[in-house]
Scaffold this motif. Structure first.
Motif, PDB file in Angstrom:
ATOM      1  N   ARG A   1      10.218 -10.199  -3.287  1.00 35.46           N
ATOM      2  CA  ARG A   1       9.495  -9.021  -2.827  1.00 35.46           C
ATOM      3  C   ARG A   1       9.267  -9.114  -1.320  1.00 35.46           C
ATOM      4  O   ARG A   1       9.292 -10.198  -0.744  1.00 35.46           O
ATOM      5  CB  ARG A   1       8.132  -8.911  -3.531  1.00 35.46           C
ATOM      6  CG  ARG A   1       8.222  -8.791  -5.054  1.00 35.46           C
ATOM      7  CD  ARG A   1       6.830  -8.611  -5.656  1.00 35.46           C
ATOM      8  NE  ARG A   1       6.862  -8.585  -7.099  1.00 35.46           N
ATOM      9  CZ  ARG A   1       7.151  -7.521  -7.832  1.00 35.46           C
ATOM     10  NH1 ARG A   1       7.461  -6.382  -7.231  1.00 35.46           N
ATOM     11  NH2 ARG A   1       7.148  -7.562  -9.148  1.00 35.46           N
ATOM     12  N   THR A   2       9.027  -7.966  -0.719  1.00 38.77           N
ATOM     13  CA  THR A   2       8.605  -7.954   0.683  1.00 38.77           C
ATOM     14  C   THR A   2       7.081  -7.971   0.727  1.00 38.77           C
ATOM     15  O   THR A   2       6.422  -7.470  -0.189  1.00 38.77           O
ATOM     16  CB  THR A   2       9.120  -6.693   1.402  1.00 38.77           C
ATOM     17  OG1 THR A   2       8.674  -5.542   0.690  1.00 38.77           O
ATOM     18  CG2 THR A   2      10.638  -6.694   1.465  1.00 38.77           C
ATOM     19  N   ALA A   3       6.533  -8.539   1.783  1.00 44.19           N
ATOM     20  CA  ALA A   3       5.078  -8.597   1.966  1.00 44.19           C
ATOM     21  C   ALA A   3       4.766  -8.082   3.365  1.00 44.19           C
ATOM     22  O   ALA A   3       4.741  -8.854   4.336  1.00 44.19           O
ATOM     23  CB  ALA A   3       4.574 -10.022   1.786  1.00 44.19           C
ATOM     24  N   PRO A   4       4.571  -6.766   3.530  1.00 44.05           N
ATOM     25  CA  PRO A   4       4.336  -6.191   4.867  1.00 44.05           C
ATOM     26  C   PRO A   4       3.170  -6.880   5.571  1.00 44.05           C
ATOM     27  O   PRO A   4       2.141  -7.172   4.960  1.00 44.05           O
ATOM     28  CB  PRO A   4       4.005  -4.720   4.569  1.00 44.05           C
ATOM     29  CG  PRO A   4       4.629  -4.455   3.230  1.00 44.05           C
ATOM     30  CD  PRO A   4       4.532  -5.752   2.479  1.00 44.05           C
ATOM     31  N   LYS A   5       3.349  -7.139   6.875  1.00 49.12           N
ATOM     32  CA  LYS A   5       2.300  -7.809   7.631  1.00 49.12           C
ATOM     33  C   LYS A   5       1.062  -6.943   7.771  1.00 49.12           C
ATOM     34  O   LYS A   5      -0.051  -7.441   7.855  1.00 49.12           O
ATOM     35  CB  LYS A   5       2.824  -8.201   9.017  1.00 49.12           C
ATOM     36  CG  LYS A   5       3.964  -9.207   8.979  1.00 49.12           C
ATOM     37  CD  LYS A   5       3.531 -10.496   8.293  1.00 49.12           C
ATOM     38  CE  LYS A   5       4.652 -11.524   8.285  1.00 49.12           C
ATOM     39  NZ  LYS A   5       4.273 -12.742   7.547  1.00 49.12           N
ATOM     40  N   ASP A   6       1.269  -5.621   7.814  1.00 48.64           N
ATOM     41  CA  ASP A   6       0.139  -4.704   7.936  1.00 48.64           C
ATOM     42  C   ASP A   6       0.324  -3.598   6.895  1.00 48.64           C
ATOM     43  O   ASP A   6       0.880  -2.533   7.211  1.00 48.64           O
ATOM     44  CB  ASP A   6       0.070  -4.125   9.350  1.00 48.64           C
ATOM     45  CG  ASP A   6      -1.222  -3.345   9.580  1.00 48.64           C
ATOM     46  OD1 ASP A   6      -1.880  -2.980   8.580  1.00 48.64           O
ATOM     47  OD2 ASP A   6      -1.557  -3.097  10.750  1.00 48.64           O
ATOM     48  N   PRO A   7      -0.104  -3.827   5.651  1.00 45.60           N
ATOM     49  CA  PRO A   7       0.100  -2.822   4.597  1.00 45.60           C
ATOM     50  C   PRO A   7      -0.493  -1.462   4.949  1.00 45.60           C
ATOM     51  O   PRO A   7       0.013  -0.430   4.511  1.00 45.60           O
ATOM     52  CB  PRO A   7      -0.617  -3.435   3.381  1.00 45.60           C
ATOM     53  CG  PRO A   7      -0.633  -4.908   3.664  1.00 45.60           C
ATOM     54  CD  PRO A   7      -0.778  -5.028   5.146  1.00 45.60           C
ATOM     55  N   GLY A   8      -1.549  -1.440   5.760  1.00 44.06           N
ATOM     56  CA  GLY A   8      -2.163  -0.165   6.125  1.00 44.06           C
ATOM     57  C   GLY A   8      -1.230   0.729   6.923  1.00 44.06           C
ATOM     58  O   GLY A   8      -1.288   1.954   6.826  1.00 44.06           O
ATOM     59  N   LYS A   9      -0.373   0.101   7.758  1.00 43.43           N
ATOM     60  CA  LYS A   9       0.547   0.882   8.566  1.00 43.43           C
ATOM     61  C   LYS A   9       1.779   1.337   7.778  1.00 43.43           C
ATOM     62  O   LYS A   9       2.495   2.245   8.207  1.00 43.43           O
ATOM     63  CB  LYS A   9       1.009   0.073   9.786  1.00 43.43           C
ATOM     64  CG  LYS A   9      -0.066  -0.109  10.848  1.00 43.43           C
ATOM     65  CD  LYS A   9       0.512  -0.819  12.068  1.00 43.43           C
ATOM     66  CE  LYS A   9      -0.542  -0.948  13.166  1.00 43.43           C
ATOM     67  NZ  LYS A   9       0.001  -1.658  14.349  1.00 43.43           N
ATOM     68  N   LEU A  10       2.027   0.690   6.648  1.00 46.50           N
ATOM     69  CA  LEU A  10       3.230   1.007   5.886  1.00 46.50           C
ATOM     70  C   LEU A  10       3.242   2.476   5.464  1.00 46.50           C
ATOM     71  O   LEU A  10       4.279   3.143   5.538  1.00 46.50           O
ATOM     72  CB  LEU A  10       3.326   0.109   4.646  1.00 46.50           C
ATOM     73  CG  LEU A  10       4.546   0.361   3.749  1.00 46.50           C
ATOM     74  CD1 LEU A  10       5.841   0.131   4.515  1.00 46.50           C
ATOM     75  CD2 LEU A  10       4.491  -0.537   2.510  1.00 46.50           C
ATOM     76  N   ASP A  11       2.089   2.993   5.073  1.00 43.21           N
ATOM     77  CA  ASP A  11       2.027   4.395   4.660  1.00 43.21           C
ATOM     78  C   ASP A  11       2.452   5.313   5.798  1.00 43.21           C
ATOM     79  O   ASP A  11       3.147   6.309   5.583  1.00 43.21           O
ATOM     80  CB  ASP A  11       0.618   4.754   4.184  1.00 43.21           C
ATOM     81  CG  ASP A  11       0.285   4.125   2.837  1.00 43.21           C
ATOM     82  OD1 ASP A  11       1.231   3.714   2.123  1.00 43.21           O
ATOM     83  OD2 ASP A  11      -0.910   4.040   2.502  1.00 43.21           O
TER      84      ASP A  11
END
Length: 455
Positions: free
Chosen positions: A428-438
């Motif tokens: 899986r990928t683990a975005p460094k900043d999940p908040g920005k992913l949206d």
């Protein structure tokens, strides 16, 4: 919720198309429905030989059915199981207030309705979307079923009655030499269609199951002739009688496996009257289409989910797949199954539903509504000599053309070994900043829609 409200909902969601040119009901209607199957409902406004418009494909997919039930697609089986556990009384109104009784057809009846020939080798014109409604004289409960009904005369139908609650009620009446009153209800929302597939239990009132699936109680009214309570906002109600011990030839007819069900002797129904709403819309179900699959499949999923949970399996979701006509293939997701649990779940799954002949069990990290993910689990977690179970000589579907009286059933355990889960973990990928992913995904969707970037 009624058929008209449902058509409006489909239109708002871009899931309703219209054919305004005159169309013949002999296979041309079915050809259009087949083309649109899985993508949109269709309203035919000018059907040759009939004064009424015709709607079909009213359940374009699982998402639409979930929208009608007010839940997520993966929650449909649980939502249905809840309605079975907690049925809700209907609201009874006077017949004079029921829209379905507003008008009556006189003279010819069946020849004035937009009934269809669906397949090349079907025996004739069929009514495929009629809910057959009878009262169980023992329990007083209402039974609904969807039966294939072939026109054999202007007021006569040959009705296929398979083993189940309707056959039992009819058999008991015929053993006394008595006719059986029924109402054929046409033009309803999908929740009533779902309720018609409830388990064959004398103590279940299918109208109350439909009422529980809705946001508000189902309004019903007594038929002027028989007194049977029917959905007051249906488009059509045909009052009729099964004639005791009278049989006619019915079939062949294309069935859910997308092959022909054989011809045979069938009970005779005589239509006594036909009442309908103002500006009524008739309904058809494409045999072998998504609507046929899902209306029959979701209640079976609910039965499977309940059976597995009663056997203390930690089930997160179940699915009967469209590839198996929502009858023949089952997928079950389990949460962290221990050694041997996957095989035990397979045995329960293959035994819980007679029609299921192939079953796959996966871990809950697999989305069972994504065929690619299920295929991935089979590709990376299955060894055929270790993980495939075959049970010969089991009872299966009588409409399965590969079956010769009995069927072989196969289970595939596609769960990761309990002792080696790390080796089988999905990357899986683990975005460094999940908040920005949206935000990134919103930008991407805008680019996809316009072909340009955003400022």
């Amino acid at each position: 919720m009624n058929l008209r409200a449902w058509l409006d909902d489909l239109r708002r969601h871009g899931q309703l198309g219209e054919v305004r040119s005159r169309i013949t009901p002999d296979q041309d209607v079915a050809a259009v429905l087949e083309h649109a199957d899985g993508s949109s409902a269709v309203l035919f406004t000018d059907v040759e030989g009939s004064e009424f418009p015709l709607a079909g494909n009213l359940v374009p997919g699982r998402d639409a059915l979930a929208r009608a039930a007010g839940c997520a697609p993966a929650e449909l089986a649980g939502r249905y199981a809840q309605a079975l556990r907690e049925p809700r009384p209907c609201t009874v109104i006077d017949a004079a207030q029921a829209p379905v009784f507003r008008h009556r057809l006189h003279g010819d009846v069946l020849s004035r309705l937009p009934l269809t020939v669906q397949h090349e080798h079907d025996a004739g014109y069929y009514l495929t979307a009629g809910l057959v409604l009878v009262r169980d004289p023992v329990s007083g409960k209402t039974n609904l079923s969807i039966n294939r009904m072939q026109v054999v005369g202007d007021r006569r139908l040959g009705v296929l009655v398979l083993p189940g609650r309707l056959r039992r009620i009819l058999g008991e009446a015929e053993s006394r030499g008595q006719d059986l009153d029924l109402a054929i209800v046409v033009g309803v929302d999908p929740l009533l269609g779902l309720a018609s597939q409830a388990p064959a239990d004398r103590e279940i009132d299918d109208l109350e199951v439909a009422s529980a699936l809705r946001a508000t109680p189902l309004p019903v009214a007594p038929c002027p002739g028989s007194g049977l309570l029917v959905p007051a906002e249906a488009e059509f109600v045909l009052e009729a009688r099964f004639r005791a011990n009278q049989r006619v030839q019915e079939g062949p007819f294309g069935e859910f496996p997308r092959t022909y069900g054989p011809a045979g002797s069938a009970p005779l129904v005589e239509v006594l009257s036909c009442r309908h709403r103002p500006d009524a819309v008739f309904q058809t179900i494409l045999s072998g289409g998504r609507e046929h699959f899902l209306l029959g499949g979701i209640p079976r999923e609910a039965t499977l989910l309940r059976t597995l949970r009663e056997a203390h399996f930690d089930v997160t979701s179940v699915r009967l797949t469209e590839a198996g006509s929502c009858r023949l293939h089952a997928i079950v997701a389990l949460r962290a199954p221990g050694p041997g649990v996957g095989v035990n779940a397979l045995l329960i799954t293959l035994g819980a539903l007679t029609t299921v002949k192939h079953a796959i069990v996966v871990d809950d990290d697999v989305d069972i509504f994504d065929d690619e993910q299920v295929g991935w689990a089979m590709a990376t977690r299955v060894q055929a000599d270790r993980d495939v179970v075959i049970i010969p000589g089991a009872r299966g579907s009588s409409l399965d053309p590969s079956s010769a009286g009995t069927t072989a059933k196969m289970g595939i355990n596609a769960t990761a070994p309990a002792t080696d889960r790390d080796r089988h973990a999905r990357m899986r990928t683990a975005p460094k900043d999940p908040g920005k992913l949206d935000r990134y995904l919103v930008e991407l969707s805008r680019r996809d829609a316009t072909g340009d970037g955003v400022d």
